[in-house]
Design an enzyme around this catalytic site. Structure first.
Site, mmCIF file in Angstrom:
data_model
loop_
_atom_site.group_PDB
_atom_site.id
_atom_site.type_symbol
_atom_site.label_atom_id
_atom_site.label_comp_id
_atom_site.label_asym_id
_atom_site.label_seq_id
_atom_site.Cartn_x
_atom_site.Cartn_y
_atom_site.Cartn_z
ATOM 1 N N HIS A 155 0.836 -1.201 0.000
ATOM 2 C CA HIS A 155 0.000 0.000 0.000
ATOM 3 C C HIS A 155 0.870 1.251 0.000
ATOM 4 O O HIS A 155 2.079 1.178 0.214
ATOM 5 C CB HIS A 155 -0.925 0.033 1.219
ATOM 6 C CG HIS A 155 -2.116 -0.859 1.098
ATOM 7 N ND1 HIS A 155 -2.061 -2.204 1.415
ATOM 8 C CD2 HIS A 155 -3.392 -0.625 0.686
ATOM 9 C CE1 HIS A 155 -3.257 -2.743 1.205
ATOM 10 N NE2 HIS A 155 -4.078 -1.807 0.765
ATOM 11 N N LYS A 159 -0.585 4.741 4.581
ATOM 12 C CA LYS A 159 -1.429 3.781 5.308
ATOM 13 C C LYS A 159 -0.825 3.517 6.684
ATOM 14 O O LYS A 159 0.368 3.244 6.806
ATOM 15 C CB LYS A 159 -1.574 2.476 4.521
ATOM 16 C CG LYS A 159 -2.579 1.512 5.147
ATOM 17 C CD LYS A 159 -2.937 0.382 4.198
ATOM 18 C CE LYS A 159 -3.902 -0.610 4.829
ATOM 19 N NZ LYS A 159 -5.178 0.043 5.233
#
EC number: 1.17.1.8
Length: 267
Positions: A155, A159
């Site tokens: 990600h 995040k």
């Protein structure tokens, strides 16, 4: 028209959700909420999402717009979501929850709230990811204990939780299919002299880099062959459209804690 509110409306995902709501037939954004100290409070939600003026001002107080919506979509932070959950439970409002990073105790609070209001809670609202969950269940049952299982996810740098909620959900599906308890068999990263691999374990590896929207791969590795089930998201819109689809599906549903598998009829 299904009246939808978006919380965290000034953020990246919030703006994408606003766009998805406005694109969906039969749906309309009727409230948008963000932090009370946001300098954007009062701004038009449509303009924030680069859609043009839609006449919905950004509010800093969920209670002040309680009469403006039927269902709240929340992709924020566990602490924020739980406060919104308590409000919606008291007000009799449905919820779509895409927030990740809940503890086991916090998830139980969602279960309790589901006794009073309809909720769709999913680690991932992508249709493709939910199809992958179905495939993972089948693969795990067929391949059984003859493979090593590793889950890799990537990600963007912003995040804050790891592994991702989607990766953990994939692990739960695989572990359940094999009759294992994920809490007992999960291995989060490896370092140093780890010894030979225990085939009963399920490994997790996490990457945080750049602007990766979300990549997930589950590897089933046997002697002589490997099976990989992979999903790659290229836009947050895939999650937003799934959330809006869930909001429409929830209309008229009885109180309960549902997931995206229910929405898609995959159970």
């Amino acid at each position: 028209m299904r009246r939808i509110a978006v919380v965290g409306a000034a953020g990246r995902m919030g703006k994408t959700l606003i766009e998805a709501v406005q694109q969906a037939p039969g749906a309309g954004l009727t409230a948008a909420i963000d932090r009370p100290d946001s300098t954007l409070v009062g701004a038009d939600a449509g303009e924030l999402a680069a859609l043009g003026r839609i006449g919905v001002p950004l509010s800093g107080d969920l209670a002040k717009v309680a009469d403006e919506f039927d269902v709240l979509i929340d992709f924020t932070h566990p602490s924020v979501t739980l406060k919104n959950l308590a409000f919606c439970r008291k007000a009799g409002k449905a919820m779509i929850i895409g927030t990740t990073g809940f503890s086991a105790e916090e998830k139980q609070r969602l279960v309790e709230a589901g006794k009073d209001i309809p909720i769709v809670f999913a680690a991932n609202f992508s249709i493709g990811v939910n199809l992958c969950l179905k495939l993972l269940d089948t693969a795990a049952r067929v391949l059984g204990d003859e493979v090593d299982i590793e889950i890799t996810e990537a990600h963007h740098r912003h995040k804050v939780d790891a592994p991702s909620g989607t990766a953990l959900r994939m692990g739960e599906v695989v572990a359940s299919a094999l009759g294992r308890d994920l809490e007992k068999v999960a291995v989060y990263g490896r370092e140093g002299q780890t010894g030979a691999r225990d085939r009963q374990t399920i490994g997790f590896a996490t990457i945080r880099a750049g602007d990766v929207v979300g990549d997930h791969t589950v590897l089933f590795a046997a002697d002589g062959e490997r099976v990989e089930i992979t999903h790659k998201a290229s836009s947050r819109m895939t999650f937003a459209k799934g959330a809006v689809r869930a909001a429409m599906w929830l209309d008229g549903k009885a109180p309960g804690l549902y997931d995206m598998q229910d929405v898609l009829g995959l159970h």
